[in-house]
Motif scaffolding. Structure first.
Motif, PDB file in Angstrom:
ATOM      1  N   SER A  52       0.848  -1.204   0.000  1.00  0.00           N
ATOM      2  CA  SER A  52       0.000   0.000   0.000  1.00  0.00           C
ATOM      3  C   SER A  52       0.878   1.247   0.000  1.00  0.00           C
ATOM      4  N   LEU A  53       1.909   1.213   0.840  1.00  0.00           N
ATOM      5  CA  LEU A  53       2.817   2.362   0.911  1.00  0.00           C
ATOM      6  C   LEU A  53       3.487   2.610  -0.443  1.00  0.00           C
ATOM      7  N   GLU A  66      14.690   2.347   2.140  1.00  0.00           N
ATOM      8  CA  GLU A  66      14.019   1.299   2.922  1.00  0.00           C
ATOM      9  C   GLU A  66      13.717   1.737   4.355  1.00  0.00           C
ATOM     10  N   ARG A  67      14.709   2.387   4.968  1.00  0.00           N
ATOM     11  CA  ARG A  67      14.551   2.801   6.364  1.00  0.00           C
ATOM     12  C   ARG A  67      13.391   3.794   6.503  1.00  0.00           C
ATOM     13  N   GLN A  68      13.338   4.724   5.547  1.00  0.00           N
ATOM     14  CA  GLN A  68      12.268   5.730   5.539  1.00  0.00           C
ATOM     15  C   GLN A  68      10.894   5.057   5.335  1.00  0.00           C
ATOM     16  N   TYR A  72       7.575   5.294   7.700  1.00  0.00           N
ATOM     17  CA  TYR A  72       6.236   5.716   7.248  1.00  0.00           C
ATOM     18  C   TYR A  72       5.189   4.646   7.586  1.00  0.00           C
ATOM     19  N   ALA A  73       5.542   3.374   7.321  1.00  0.00           N
ATOM     20  CA  ALA A  73       4.591   2.275   7.566  1.00  0.00           C
ATOM     21  C   ALA A  73       4.262   2.184   9.059  1.00  0.00           C
TER      22      ALA A  73
END
Ligand code: BG6
Ligand code: MG
Length: 221
Positions: A52-53, A66-68, A72-73
């Motif tokens: 979804s993200l 990836e870390r960001q 967010y998730a």
């Protein structure tokens, strides 16, 4: 076919949590300055949290590492959990309880097949965890719908062969997963969207055992 098990998707079939998913994603997109509408939200139904993200970042034309993404998730999920932790049994969609109880009384197994990792919390909050013979959810699967893994797992946990299972699903990806699993699929929502389902009803309030027995008669799996 004659059903020996009914497998229910959770979000949008038994409870209307799609609204909370939308509100939580909307909060994130507002924060990121991404224009995100209810129509965009349709694309997220049935899709895993990370997928979804990805769709949202694609809509906003953003590239992040990836870390960001994990950050967010997590933000979105914390807001979502805030909403669902306040849910009450009133939020069970009309007709769901009656239908599930009728199936149980007829010795038909009932199971959950949901992508959501929050499934146990939602079932607990609305007080229906004990109604199900099996719960297959995002915590025990690795491949998201339209992959059939979650429904095959639910059938296995309920001890019923896939061709004896009927899936109730409100998402396009979920209908595809059910068909790939070799199961009958009744769409919950609109025929115009769930074009591949064997049948479509607007909600579980339109279902009962007699109707299921009539519909399944025409289905060869
Ligand atoms: C599905 C929803 O049931 O679960 C999706 O339709 C959601 O919108 C997915 O993204 C994953 O849910 P969660 O609760 O693990 O983020
Ligand atoms: Mg759903």
């Amino acid at each position: 076919m004659q059903a020996a098990a009914c497998i229910f998707d959770l979000d949008g079939v038994i409870v209307d949590t799609a609204r909370y998913h939308y509100l939580a994603w909307k909060r994130l997109t507002d924060q990121l300055g991404i224009h995100f509408t209810e129509e965009d939200n349709e694309r997220l139904k049935g899709v895993s949290r990370m997928a979804s993200l990805e769709i949202i970042l694609e809509i906003g034309n953003r590239k992040v590492d990836e870390r960001q993404k994990q950050e967010y998730a997590t933000l979105k999920n914390n807001w979502y959990v805030d909403y669902i932790s306040k849910m009450t049994p009133d939020e069970i969609l009309p007709g769901s309880l009656e239908f599930i109880k009728e199936l149980r009384n007829a010795n038909i197994r009932v199971a959950i097949g949901s992508a959501s990792k929050n499934t146990p919390m939602i079932l607990e909050r609305v007080g229906i965890l004990k109604l199900f013979d099996a719960v297959a959810d995002g915590n025990i699967i690795s491949k998201a719908k339209p992959n059939p893994e979650v429904f095959l797992k639910a059938a296995e946990m309920a001890g019923i062969k896939p061709r004896k299972c009927v899936v109730f699903e409100d998402a396009v990806a979920g209908v595809q997963a059910a068909l790939t699993a070799g199961m009958m699929c009744i769409g919950i929502g609109s025929r115009g969207i769930l074009t591949q389902a064997h049948f479509v009803v607007p909600g579980l309030n339109e279902m009962n055992l007699a109707k299921l027995r009539t519909l399944e008669k025409d289905i060869q799996l």
